[in-house]
Design an enzyme around this catalytic site. Sequence first.
Site, PDB file in Angstrom:
ATOM      1  N   ASP A 125     -13.386  -3.338  -0.705  1.00 18.82           N
ATOM      2  CA  ASP A 125     -12.910  -4.427  -1.557  1.00 18.82           C
ATOM      3  C   ASP A 125     -11.926  -3.878  -2.581  1.00 18.82           C
ATOM      4  O   ASP A 125     -11.787  -2.664  -2.728  1.00 18.82           O
ATOM      5  CB  ASP A 125     -14.058  -5.217  -2.204  1.00 18.82           C
ATOM      6  N   TYR A 147      -9.808  -2.607  -5.884  1.00 18.79           N
ATOM      7  CA  TYR A 147     -10.151  -1.914  -7.129  1.00 18.79           C
ATOM      8  C   TYR A 147     -10.449  -2.957  -8.193  1.00 18.79           C
ATOM      9  O   TYR A 147      -9.802  -3.998  -8.259  1.00 18.79           O
ATOM     10  CB  TYR A 147      -8.972  -1.064  -7.599  1.00 18.79           C
ATOM     11  N   PHE A 160      -6.606   0.626  -0.839  1.00 15.74           N
ATOM     12  CA  PHE A 160      -6.350   1.967  -1.377  1.00 15.74           C
ATOM     13  C   PHE A 160      -5.077   2.051  -2.211  1.00 15.74           C
ATOM     14  O   PHE A 160      -4.815   3.066  -2.852  1.00 15.74           O
ATOM     15  CB  PHE A 160      -6.318   3.029  -0.262  1.00 15.74           C
ATOM     16  N   HIS A 200     -15.390   8.554   4.324  1.00 14.58           N
ATOM     17  CA  HIS A 200     -14.605   7.854   3.313  1.00 14.58           C
ATOM     18  C   HIS A 200     -13.922   8.871   2.395  1.00 14.58           C
ATOM     19  O   HIS A 200     -14.485   9.942   2.121  1.00 14.58           O
ATOM     20  CB  HIS A 200     -15.532   6.936   2.494  1.00 14.58           C
TER      21      HIS A 200
END
Length: 221
Positions: A65, A67, A78, A187
């Site tokens: 989701d 930031y 990202f 991740h």
Amino acid sequence: MEIKIEESWKTRLSDEFEKDYFHDLISFVKTEYSQSQCFPKGNAIFSAFDNCSFQEVKVVLIGQDPYHGVGQANGMCFSVAEGIKHPPSLVNIFKELQTDIGKETPSSGDLEAWAKQGVLLLNATLTVRAHEAGSHQKKGWETFTDAVIKAISEEKENVVFLLWGGFAKKKGRKIDTSKHCVLTTGHPSPLSANRGYWFGNRHFSQANAFLKSVGKTEITW
């Protein structure tokens, strides 16, 4: 909230926009944005799609989701807005990029240049309440983004899917691996990366090698 999204996606996803879950989702999002500080800005919610048409998709990068810090989210996973300090996950992405293909760390964390080359920077959930990670999960966005992944998988061929972390790998279950390239790793967050699950994955060079092998233009990461 009027659904303003790039035309090729509007065509592909028109059925989703008419479903009950999506009407409920938009109602929820409208209320949240009117009562709380939410990210990204309303006109950037569909930025991932607006910067990369359906026809242009060559790579799909799946995030979780947006930031939730002020000024960070810009509607692409990202990626952060120009002038914003790079979050830890993005720092690690850029470190791997340098190790993999020798690219120096860019000053900007805005990944729009990737999107313009055919990288769909897709978060599973497209909105979030300020300072509350995951606050807009399980409201319908995941159903919508599953439909996006399914449409790409079914209607296109030889797309590279980058699945980073357990959450992205679960989203990847809708991908037809017989006609697409699926690359998985940990991740890029410090928690995962520092345990050895991220660095050395070489996904950027592997993605380009695959694209080249099927006659597609490589991405300038």
